[in-house]
Design a protein around this motif. Structure first.
Motif, PDB file in Angstrom:
ATOM      1  N   MET A  75       0.684  -0.984   0.424  1.00 41.16           N
ATOM      2  CA  MET A  75       0.143  -0.237   0.096  1.00 41.16           C
ATOM      3  C   MET A  75       0.995   1.260  -0.214  1.00 41.16           C
ATOM      4  N   ALA A  76       0.327   1.931  -0.584  1.00 44.76           N
ATOM      5  CA  ALA A  76       1.815   3.317  -0.639  1.00 44.76           C
ATOM      6  C   ALA A  76       0.179   4.610  -0.368  1.00 44.76           C
ATOM      7  N   ARG A  77       0.934   5.459   0.344  1.00 48.78           N
ATOM      8  CA  ARG A  77       0.213   6.611   1.129  1.00 48.78           C
ATOM      9  C   ARG A  77       0.219   7.542   0.505  1.00 48.78           C
ATOM     10  N   ILE A  78      -0.762   8.046  -0.258  1.00 49.94           N
ATOM     11  CA  ILE A  78       0.015  10.126  -0.721  1.00 49.94           C
ATOM     12  C   ILE A  78      -0.874  10.538   0.491  1.00 49.94           C
ATOM     13  N   GLY A  79      -0.446  11.644   0.573  1.00 57.89           N
ATOM     14  CA  GLY A  79      -1.024  12.718   1.376  1.00 57.89           C
ATOM     15  C   GLY A  79      -2.543  13.577   0.582  1.00 57.89           C
ATOM     16  N   PRO A  80      -2.774  14.508   1.758  1.00 58.69           N
ATOM     17  CA  PRO A  80      -3.623  15.137   0.679  1.00 58.69           C
ATOM     18  C   PRO A  80      -3.157  16.501  -0.013  1.00 58.69           C
ATOM     19  N   ASP A  81      -1.585  16.675   0.273  1.00 61.98           N
ATOM     20  CA  ASP A  81      -1.114  17.275  -0.595  1.00 61.98           C
ATOM     21  C   ASP A  81      -0.443  16.155  -1.530  1.00 61.98           C
ATOM     22  N   GLY A  82      -0.820  15.500  -2.020  1.00 59.72           N
ATOM     23  CA  GLY A  82      -0.361  14.584  -3.012  1.00 59.72           C
ATOM     24  C   GLY A  82       0.833  13.927  -3.087  1.00 59.72           C
ATOM     25  N   ARG A  83       1.392  13.785  -2.464  1.00 58.43           N
ATOM     26  CA  ARG A  83       2.634  13.019  -2.183  1.00 58.43           C
ATOM     27  C   ARG A  83       3.105  12.033  -1.309  1.00 58.43           C
ATOM     28  N   LEU A  84       3.910  11.341  -1.606  1.00 51.90           N
ATOM     29  CA  LEU A  84       4.617   9.713  -0.335  1.00 51.90           C
ATOM     30  C   LEU A  84       4.697   9.969   0.521  1.00 51.90           C
ATOM     31  N   ILE A  85       3.271   9.512   1.658  1.00 51.02           N
ATOM     32  CA  ILE A  85       3.666   9.443   2.680  1.00 51.02           C
ATOM     33  C   ILE A  85       4.594   8.121   3.349  1.00 51.02           C
ATOM     34  N   SER A  86       4.156   7.407   2.911  1.00 56.69           N
ATOM     35  CA  SER A  86       4.894   5.075   2.988  1.00 56.69           C
ATOM     36  C   SER A  86       4.736   4.662   2.281  1.00 56.69           C
ATOM     37  N   TYR A  87       5.052   3.024   1.776  1.00 53.76           N
ATOM     38  CA  TYR A  87       4.851   2.313   0.748  1.00 53.76           C
ATOM     39  C   TYR A  87       5.557   0.808   1.902  1.00 53.76           C
ATOM     40  N   GLU A  88       4.480   0.188   2.032  1.00 51.57           N
ATOM     41  CA  GLU A  88       4.936  -1.312   2.577  1.00 51.57           C
ATOM     42  C   GLU A  88       3.799  -2.455   1.882  1.00 51.57           C
ATOM     43  N   GLN A  89       4.687  -3.238   2.781  1.00 51.13           N
ATOM     44  CA  GLN A  89       4.247  -4.321   2.376  1.00 51.13           C
ATOM     45  C   GLN A  89       3.117  -4.952   4.425  1.00 51.13           C
ATOM     46  N   VAL A  90       1.699  -4.946   3.993  1.00 52.00           N
ATOM     47  CA  VAL A  90       1.366  -5.174   4.734  1.00 52.00           C
ATOM     48  C   VAL A  90       0.777  -5.372   5.812  1.00 52.00           C
ATOM     49  N   LEU A  91       0.448  -6.902   4.697  1.00 51.07           N
ATOM     50  CA  LEU A  91       0.046  -7.793   6.326  1.00 51.07           C
ATOM     51  C   LEU A  91       0.991  -8.545   6.371  1.00 51.07           C
ATOM     52  N   THR A  92       0.832  -8.182   7.435  1.00 52.74           N
ATOM     53  CA  THR A  92       2.049  -8.328   8.878  1.00 52.74           C
ATOM     54  C   THR A  92       1.055  -9.143   9.943  1.00 52.74           C
ATOM     55  N   SER A  93       1.344  -9.051  10.904  1.00 53.11           N
ATOM     56  CA  SER A  93       1.539 -10.031  12.149  1.00 53.11           C
ATOM     57  C   SER A  93       0.735  -8.493  12.706  1.00 53.11           C
ATOM     58  N   GLU A  94       2.100  -7.639  13.117  1.00 52.35           N
ATOM     59  CA  GLU A  94       1.953  -6.078  13.819  1.00 52.35           C
ATOM     60  C   GLU A  94       0.597  -5.570  13.043  1.00 52.35           C
ATOM     61  N   ASN A  95       0.628  -5.817  11.525  1.00 48.39           N
ATOM     62  CA  ASN A  95      -0.286  -4.375  11.102  1.00 48.39           C
ATOM     63  C   ASN A  95      -2.242  -4.847  12.010  1.00 48.39           C
ATOM     64  N   PHE A  96      -2.014  -6.339  11.500  1.00 51.78           N
ATOM     65  CA  PHE A  96      -2.960  -6.928  12.181  1.00 51.78           C
ATOM     66  C   PHE A  96      -3.245  -6.798  12.985  1.00 51.78           C
TER      67      PHE A  96
END
Length: 172
Positions: A75-96
């Motif tokens: 998942m690539a998270r784009i802020g309200p300003d249209g810029r990349l905030i983060s890009y990560e593999q999200v299917l992890t125990s920590e995220n769940f």
């Protein structure tokens, strides 16, 4: 002309599965742009997302799909300003573990994890279940099952072995 043999169909199926798997992996092997890059640079580097989800603050989340067969989802998270905030593999125990049962909705799950590998139902409770393939603790082939009530609220999270990878579930 004779009908195609089982071997021909099996070979064609394996080739199709290989092409699908390699196309899903293409995003994994691409170098993501640096944090702060504009949306156009993100899609130029990573390609068009499989889905886009709006964030409440005006930003958006881009889904780079690894489901239904893979054990990843980027998942690539784009802020309200249209810029990349983060890009990560999200299917992890920590995220769940961050999911708030009785509070999160289907929209929250989509924004955090993207679309599931499988959708099923538990009729006893009238729950819809979204299942995500992932490597629990980075080791075990697992399936995280997110149970939603009729209003779309997360009511339960259950994980267990992924039957696709577990010999005990294979038909003989």
């Amino acid at each position: 002309m004779p009908a195609p043999s089982r071997t021909t169909w099996r070979t064609a199926g394996l080739m199709a599965a290989t092409v699908l798997a390699l196309s899903a992996c293409a995003t994994v092997f691409r170098q993501p742009p640096p944090i702060g890059a504009p949306l156009t640079a993100v899609t130029a580097a990573l390609g068009q997302p499989a889905a886009t989800y709006p964030e409440p603050d005006g930003g958006q989340v881009l889904e780079y799909r690894g489901q239904p067969m893979g054990q990843f989802q980027y998942m690539a998270r784009i802020g309200p300003d249209g810029r990349l905030i983060s890009y990560e593999q999200v299917l992890t125990s920590e995220n769940f573990a961050q999911v708030k049962v009785d509070h999160w909705t289907k929209d929250d799950i989509l924004r955090h994890f993207g679309r599931p590998a499988e959708v099923s139902r538990v009729y006893v409770h009238d729950y819809e279940v979204w299942s995500y393939r992932y490597k629990e603790a980075g080791v075990w082939n697992s399936l995280m099952n997110v149970h939603f009530d009729a209003q779309g609220i997360v009511r339960q999270m259950l994980n267990g072995p992924d039957p696709m990878y577990d010999e005990r579930f294979r038909h003989r």
